[in-house]
Design a protein around this motif. Sequence first.
Motif, PDB file in Angstrom:
ATOM      1  N   LEU A 149       0.827  -1.202   0.000  1.00 20.16           N
ATOM      2  CA  LEU A 149       0.000   0.000   0.000  1.00 20.16           C
ATOM      3  C   LEU A 149       0.863   1.254   0.000  1.00 20.16           C
ATOM      4  CD1 LEU A 149      -3.028   0.559  -0.015  1.00 20.16           C
ATOM      5  CD2 LEU A 149      -2.921   0.785   2.474  1.00 20.16           C
ATOM      6  N   LYS A 150       2.046   1.167   0.592  1.00 17.43           N
ATOM      7  CA  LYS A 150       2.902   2.342   0.727  1.00 17.43           C
ATOM      8  C   LYS A 150       3.925   2.486  -0.392  1.00 17.43           C
ATOM      9  CE  LYS A 150       2.271   2.945   5.674  1.00 17.43           C
ATOM     10  NZ  LYS A 150       2.889   3.251   6.967  1.00 17.43           N
ATOM     11  N   VAL A 151       3.801   1.655  -1.440  1.00 20.63           N
ATOM     12  CA  VAL A 151       4.690   1.798  -2.597  1.00 20.63           C
ATOM     13  C   VAL A 151       4.570   3.200  -3.178  1.00 20.63           C
ATOM     14  CG1 VAL A 151       4.947   1.120  -5.030  1.00 20.63           C
ATOM     15  CG2 VAL A 151       4.891  -0.623  -3.253  1.00 20.63           C
ATOM     16  N   LYS A 152       3.349   3.686  -3.254  1.00 23.97           N
ATOM     17  CA  LYS A 152       3.096   4.992  -3.863  1.00 23.97           C
ATOM     18  C   LYS A 152       3.418   6.146  -2.922  1.00 23.97           C
ATOM     19  CE  LYS A 152      -1.173   6.007  -4.859  1.00 23.97           C
ATOM     20  NZ  LYS A 152      -2.486   5.968  -5.535  1.00 23.97           N
ATOM     21  N   ASP A 153       3.166   5.935  -1.630  1.00 21.83           N
ATOM     22  CA  ASP A 153       3.370   7.019  -0.663  1.00 21.83           C
ATOM     23  C   ASP A 153       3.575   6.407   0.718  1.00 21.83           C
ATOM     24  OD1 ASP A 153       3.330   9.180   1.015  1.00 21.83           O
ATOM     25  OD2 ASP A 153       1.470  10.032   0.252  1.00 21.83           O
ATOM     26  N   SER A 154       4.755   6.606   1.277  1.00 23.80           N
ATOM     27  CA  SER A 154       5.093   5.985   2.562  1.00 23.80           C
ATOM     28  C   SER A 154       4.265   6.532   3.719  1.00 23.80           C
ATOM     29  CB  SER A 154       6.578   6.188   2.868  1.00 23.80           C
ATOM     30  OG  SER A 154       6.881   7.565   2.974  1.00 23.80           O
ATOM     31  N   GLU A 155       3.553   7.644   3.485  1.00 25.83           N
ATOM     32  CA  GLU A 155       2.775   8.261   4.551  1.00 25.83           C
ATOM     33  C   GLU A 155       1.317   7.786   4.578  1.00 25.83           C
ATOM     34  OE1 GLU A 155       4.269  10.195   6.813  1.00 25.83           O
ATOM     35  OE2 GLU A 155       6.104   9.744   5.687  1.00 25.83           O
ATOM     36  N   ILE A 156       0.947   6.870   3.704  1.00 22.33           N
ATOM     37  CA  ILE A 156      -0.437   6.404   3.632  1.00 22.33           C
ATOM     38  C   ILE A 156      -0.853   5.725   4.932  1.00 22.33           C
ATOM     39  CG2 ILE A 156      -1.918   4.617   2.576  1.00 22.33           C
ATOM     40  CD1 ILE A 156      -0.681   5.300  -0.103  1.00 22.33           C
ATOM     41  N   ASN A 157      -2.038   6.079   5.408  1.00 27.57           N
ATOM     42  CA  ASN A 157      -2.633   5.437   6.582  1.00 27.57           C
ATOM     43  C   ASN A 157      -3.669   4.422   6.101  1.00 27.57           C
ATOM     44  OD1 ASN A 157      -3.987   4.659   8.871  1.00 27.57           O
ATOM     45  ND2 ASN A 157      -4.342   6.739   9.630  1.00 27.57           N
ATOM     46  N   PRO A 158      -3.412   3.124   6.290  1.00 26.52           N
ATOM     47  CA  PRO A 158      -4.315   2.088   5.757  1.00 26.52           C
ATOM     48  C   PRO A 158      -5.762   2.188   6.235  1.00 26.52           C
ATOM     49  CG  PRO A 158      -2.239   1.119   6.465  1.00 26.52           C
ATOM     50  CD  PRO A 158      -2.248   2.539   6.955  1.00 26.52           C
ATOM     51  N   LEU A 175      -6.284  -6.573   3.940  1.00 25.21           N
ATOM     52  CA  LEU A 175      -5.921  -6.023   5.244  1.00 25.21           C
ATOM     53  C   LEU A 175      -7.102  -6.080   6.214  1.00 25.21           C
ATOM     54  CD1 LEU A 175      -3.697  -2.828   4.807  1.00 25.21           C
ATOM     55  CD2 LEU A 175      -3.226  -4.820   6.257  1.00 25.21           C
ATOM     56  N   SER A 176      -8.289  -5.744   5.708  1.00 26.61           N
ATOM     57  CA  SER A 176      -9.481  -5.803   6.561  1.00 26.61           C
ATOM     58  C   SER A 176      -9.712  -7.226   7.040  1.00 26.61           C
ATOM     59  CB  SER A 176     -10.708  -5.275   5.806  1.00 26.61           C
ATOM     60  OG  SER A 176     -11.176  -6.194   4.836  1.00 26.61           O
ATOM     61  N   GLU A 177      -9.435  -8.197   6.164  1.00 21.60           N
ATOM     62  CA  GLU A 177      -9.586  -9.604   6.531  1.00 21.60           C
ATOM     63  C   GLU A 177      -8.575  -9.988   7.609  1.00 21.60           C
ATOM     64  OE1 GLU A 177      -8.886 -13.844   4.284  1.00 21.60           O
ATOM     65  OE2 GLU A 177      -9.974 -12.278   3.190  1.00 21.60           O
ATOM     66  N   PHE A 178      -7.344  -9.500   7.443  1.00 22.12           N
ATOM     67  CA  PHE A 178      -6.307  -9.784   8.445  1.00 22.12           C
ATOM     68  C   PHE A 178      -6.728  -9.270   9.822  1.00 22.12           C
ATOM     69  CE2 PHE A 178      -2.876  -7.946  10.959  1.00 22.12           C
ATOM     70  CZ  PHE A 178      -2.117  -9.075  11.241  1.00 22.12           C
ATOM     71  N   TYR A 179      -7.205  -8.036   9.865  1.00 23.05           N
ATOM     72  CA  TYR A 179      -7.555  -7.449  11.154  1.00 23.05           C
ATOM     73  C   TYR A 179      -8.795  -8.103  11.763  1.00 23.05           C
ATOM     74  CZ  TYR A 179      -3.997  -3.901  10.427  1.00 23.05           C
ATOM     75  OH  TYR A 179      -2.802  -3.272  10.233  1.00 23.05           O
ATOM     76  N   VAL A 180      -9.702  -8.600  10.919  1.00 27.11           N
ATOM     77  CA  VAL A 180     -10.835  -9.375  11.449  1.00 27.11           C
ATOM     78  C   VAL A 180     -10.315 -10.672  12.068  1.00 27.11           C
ATOM     79  CG1 VAL A 180     -12.859 -10.721  10.816  1.00 27.11           C
ATOM     80  CG2 VAL A 180     -12.601  -8.413   9.936  1.00 27.11           C
ATOM     81  N   ASN A 181      -9.398 -11.349  11.346  1.00 31.70           N
ATOM     82  CA  ASN A 181      -8.854 -12.624  11.830  1.00 31.70           C
ATOM     83  C   ASN A 181      -8.096 -12.457  13.138  1.00 31.70           C
ATOM     84  OD1 ASN A 181      -9.859 -14.077   9.689  1.00 31.70           O
ATOM     85  ND2 ASN A 181      -8.012 -13.945   8.463  1.00 31.70           N
ATOM     86  N   THR A 182      -7.378 -11.347  13.279  1.00 26.30           N
ATOM     87  CA  THR A 182      -6.560 -11.140  14.474  1.00 26.30           C
ATOM     88  C   THR A 182      -7.316 -10.377  15.553  1.00 26.30           C
ATOM     89  OG1 THR A 182      -5.598  -9.151  13.471  1.00 26.30           O
ATOM     90  CG2 THR A 182      -4.394 -11.217  13.196  1.00 26.30           C
TER      91      THR A 182
END
Length: 300
Positions: A149-158, A175-182
């Motif tokens: 996600l940060k390839v384009k801009d290192s300051e991106i907030n997911p 990412l949303s799936e990851f955070y649901v799983n964890t």
Amino acid sequence: MPSDYEYIGSEIKRIRKSKGLSQKDLAKIANITEESLRRIENNYNNPRFDNLDDILNALGIDFEITLMNEKGSSRETINNKINRIDRNFSNTNYQSLEEDIEELEGLDAHLPNRYKNILNQYILYYKAIYENEVKHEEEKCRDYLVEALKVKDSEINPTSYIPASDIEIRIMTKLSEFYVNTEDIQKSSKILDNLLDNLDFYNPNYINLLYNQARFFYMTSSYQEAVDISYKALELSSATNNYNRIILIYYLLGISKYKLGVIDYIEDIDKALKLCDLMLKRELKSSLIKSVNHITKNNI
């Protein structure tokens, strides 16, 4: 000329060679100097539109858009590879993924910076999938997704970023799936709400998001909301002929109904299992049966 055209020189060179023409031959036919053609082919400068038109005519090509999509071009090679990987994903086939990633990394493509960034995002996304599905390393999966996600801009907030391309939507959906799983409820909720607010209803990724949202509600014991979202996802599947996740949606609908004490929950579980048979997903069927037996304490 826009930066998206900066790769045209290398494609001109490839096509020229495929037609057996020397730089001297093409320069003469196109009525430009050999030095100018050499600089164009090596991407030292972009061709003027009048020179480009002459070069394309000399190569027997209608115009630049044909050049971008011409069979065998670097862009087509990359897109074909991505499409093949995605087809394997749809069949839960990850056996060749590591090799596929190496092939993508090894493609010698002179592409515009924007497209190089997209390619790098795909590579990192596939590495995340590999870590998750093959090595079962969820933390590494998350790290690759954030890096992509940060390839384009290192300051991106997911949690608040509005994706600008299909691959970014896929990254954030995963990412949303990851955070649901964890069970990082706050982050998963923010990403899901952000994506659902900013994504078109008919976007192919929308059903994945609805599935993740239904799982989010299930994991927070909001079973009625999980049922409602599952029905919404099934309705959208029918309206758009997009049956991505449909097996898991029926499964989630069934176990959510069970938690609510709805007697016909088994009908939805049965639909999920029959679809597994129909789509030859034996491993998935076995996994679903184990999960349902664990949740319901019954053997199905």
